[in-house]
Design a protein around this motif. Sequence first.
Motif, PDB file in Angstrom:
ATOM      1  N   ASP A 278       0.840  -1.201   0.000  1.00 14.46           N
ATOM      2  CA  ASP A 278       0.000   0.000   0.000  1.00 14.46           C
ATOM      3  C   ASP A 278       0.870   1.244   0.000  1.00 14.46           C
ATOM      4  OD1 ASP A 278      -1.667  -1.965   2.324  1.00 14.46           O
ATOM      5  OD2 ASP A 278      -2.448  -1.545   0.309  1.00 14.46           O
ATOM      6  N   ILE A 279       0.753   2.034  -1.058  1.00 11.62           N
ATOM      7  CA  ILE A 279       1.552   3.262  -1.141  1.00 11.62           C
ATOM      8  C   ILE A 279       0.957   4.339  -0.250  1.00 11.62           C
ATOM      9  CG2 ILE A 279       2.303   5.098  -2.696  1.00 11.62           C
ATOM     10  CD1 ILE A 279       2.349   2.993  -4.921  1.00 11.62           C
ATOM     11  N   HIS A 280      -0.387   4.403  -0.224  1.00 10.01           N
ATOM     12  CA  HIS A 280      -1.060   5.463   0.517  1.00 10.01           C
ATOM     13  C   HIS A 280      -2.337   4.888   1.117  1.00 10.01           C
ATOM     14  CE1 HIS A 280      -2.727   9.864   0.550  1.00 10.01           C
ATOM     15  NE2 HIS A 280      -2.431   9.420   1.750  1.00 10.01           N
ATOM     16  N   ILE A 281      -2.540   5.172   2.391  1.00  9.48           N
ATOM     17  CA  ILE A 281      -3.752   4.741   3.090  1.00  9.48           C
ATOM     18  C   ILE A 281      -4.333   5.940   3.816  1.00  9.48           C
ATOM     19  CG2 ILE A 281      -4.552   3.446   5.107  1.00  9.48           C
ATOM     20  CD1 ILE A 281      -2.943   1.121   4.253  1.00  9.48           C
ATOM     21  N   THR A 282      -5.660   6.057   3.760  1.00  7.05           N
ATOM     22  CA  THR A 282      -6.351   7.101   4.511  1.00  7.05           C
ATOM     23  C   THR A 282      -7.331   6.432   5.471  1.00  7.05           C
ATOM     24  OG1 THR A 282      -6.208   8.687   2.694  1.00  7.05           O
ATOM     25  CG2 THR A 282      -7.842   9.122   4.397  1.00  7.05           C
ATOM     26  N   VAL A 283      -7.264   6.820   6.731  1.00  8.15           N
ATOM     27  CA  VAL A 283      -8.195   6.300   7.731  1.00  8.15           C
ATOM     28  C   VAL A 283      -8.772   7.460   8.513  1.00  8.15           C
ATOM     29  CG1 VAL A 283      -6.996   4.099   7.930  1.00  8.15           C
ATOM     30  CG2 VAL A 283      -6.440   5.963   9.489  1.00  8.15           C
ATOM     31  N   SER A 284      -9.935   7.227   9.083  1.00  4.65           N
ATOM     32  CA  SER A 284     -10.567   8.237   9.926  1.00  4.65           C
ATOM     33  C   SER A 284      -9.959   8.184  11.323  1.00  4.65           C
ATOM     34  CB  SER A 284     -12.062   8.003  10.002  1.00  4.65           C
ATOM     35  OG  SER A 284     -12.660   8.126   8.726  1.00  4.65           O
ATOM     36  N   GLU A 285      -9.884   9.338  11.945  1.00  8.92           N
ATOM     37  CA  GLU A 285      -9.375   9.374  13.312  1.00  8.92           C
ATOM     38  C   GLU A 285     -10.251   8.500  14.209  1.00  8.92           C
ATOM     39  OE1 GLU A 285      -8.968  13.307  14.899  1.00  8.92           O
ATOM     40  OE2 GLU A 285      -7.495  12.655  16.382  1.00  8.92           O
ATOM     41  N   GLY A 286      -9.594   7.691  15.018  1.00  4.12           N
ATOM     42  CA  GLY A 286     -10.304   6.773  15.892  1.00  4.12           C
ATOM     43  C   GLY A 286     -10.513   5.391  15.295  1.00  4.12           C
ATOM     44  N   ALA A 287     -10.327   5.262  14.004  1.00 10.63           N
ATOM     45  CA  ALA A 287     -10.471   3.960  13.355  1.00 10.63           C
ATOM     46  C   ALA A 287      -9.215   3.128  13.565  1.00 10.63           C
ATOM     47  CB  ALA A 287     -10.736   4.150  11.864  1.00 10.63           C
ATOM     48  N   SER A 288      -9.352   1.829  13.309  1.00  8.90           N
ATOM     49  CA  SER A 288      -8.190   0.949  13.426  1.00  8.90           C
ATOM     50  C   SER A 288      -7.351   1.020  12.157  1.00  8.90           C
ATOM     51  CB  SER A 288      -8.638  -0.489  13.680  1.00  8.90           C
ATOM     52  OG  SER A 288      -9.386  -0.959  12.564  1.00  8.90           O
ATOM     53  N   LEU A 289      -6.107   0.567  12.294  1.00 11.08           N
ATOM     54  CA  LEU A 289      -5.146   0.672  11.197  1.00 11.08           C
ATOM     55  C   LEU A 289      -4.361  -0.623  11.066  1.00 11.08           C
ATOM     56  CD1 LEU A 289      -3.367   2.386   9.171  1.00 11.08           C
ATOM     57  CD2 LEU A 289      -1.914   2.869  11.155  1.00 11.08           C
ATOM     58  N   GLU A 290      -4.123  -1.031   9.834  1.00  8.24           N
ATOM     59  CA  GLU A 290      -3.188  -2.127   9.581  1.00  8.24           C
ATOM     60  C   GLU A 290      -2.377  -1.789   8.346  1.00  8.24           C
ATOM     61  OE1 GLU A 290      -4.703  -6.117   8.999  1.00  8.24           O
ATOM     62  OE2 GLU A 290      -2.790  -6.954   9.639  1.00  8.24           O
ATOM     63  N   LEU A 291      -1.068  -1.753   8.490  1.00 11.87           N
ATOM     64  CA  LEU A 291      -0.152  -1.516   7.369  1.00 11.87           C
ATOM     65  C   LEU A 291       0.576  -2.821   7.079  1.00 11.87           C
ATOM     66  CD1 LEU A 291       1.389   1.939   8.355  1.00 11.87           C
ATOM     67  CD2 LEU A 291      -0.681   1.458   7.043  1.00 11.87           C
ATOM     68  N   ARG A 292       0.601  -3.178   5.807  1.00 13.48           N
ATOM     69  CA  ARG A 292       1.141  -4.478   5.433  1.00 13.48           C
ATOM     70  C   ARG A 292       2.617  -4.423   5.077  1.00 13.48           C
ATOM     71  NH1 ARG A 292      -2.454  -6.671   0.761  1.00 13.48           N
ATOM     72  NH2 ARG A 292      -2.498  -4.475   0.117  1.00 13.48           N
ATOM     73  N   CYS A 293       3.297  -5.510   5.409  1.00 17.32           N
ATOM     74  CA  CYS A 293       4.706  -5.655   5.068  1.00 17.32           C
ATOM     75  C   CYS A 293       4.971  -7.132   4.790  1.00 17.32           C
ATOM     76  CB  CYS A 293       5.605  -5.169   6.199  1.00 17.32           C
ATOM     77  SG  CYS A 293       7.371  -5.517   5.953  1.00 17.32           S
TER      78      CYS A 293
END
Lengths: 113, 113
Positions: free
Chosen positions: B8-23
């Motif tokens: 993922d080059i760019h991810i947008t999430v809402s404040e308070g939401a959960s996040l997962e960045l892949r590697c």
Amino acid sequence: GAGVSQSPSNKVTEKGKDVELRCDPISGHTALYWYRQRLGQGLEFLIYFQGNSAPDKSGLPSDRFSAERTGESVSTLTIQRTQQEDSAVYLCASSERTQSPLHFGNGTRLTVT
Amino acid sequence: AQSVTQPDIHITVSEGASLELRCNYSYGATPYLFWYVQSPGQGLQLLLKYFSGDTLVQGIKGFEAEFKRSQSSFNLRKPSVHWSDAAEYFCAVVTLQGGKLIFGQGTELSVKP
């Protein structure tokens, strides 16, 4: 204690000139890395020093690029006959030993006009 | 050859939401794994690292990552994102046998109110 120090912080040079970038690692850190980061891009590995072992130069993009390190101290990255595509931030990092977390300097922003 | 992929080059999430960045990584040997964060105008900072043992590691700023050998992955997670988490995130790998630290291309995280 002092962190990794890089100088100069900014460098503007004319195409075809040589430049020398300096990195002072944290005292006692045996491993030292140079990376290049072009605008909006990731970290591109250039060269890696570990103690007295032969450096890993596999990331140097051309023979215009070279680097030296004096023992476990200062390192210099030299770019000869600079080209516009050399414009980037050059980051230096050091660590206590291989596989330890890296401590990064603030980088040298090189602009080739 | 060793490599690190951040799909993922760019991810947008809402404040308070959960996040997962892949590697995902490609290595023949057991790796050491790292996540670094680069905030706008600032240097790179270590978030967390995995060397061995418990495959779920905790880092600073409420981040965690899980090493999954079967999937060659080391995804970064945070249960509730804050606006100050907006930054560039880099996954990095080095082998136990030593050698250079290789970075992924980075994932830019934007946080919307």
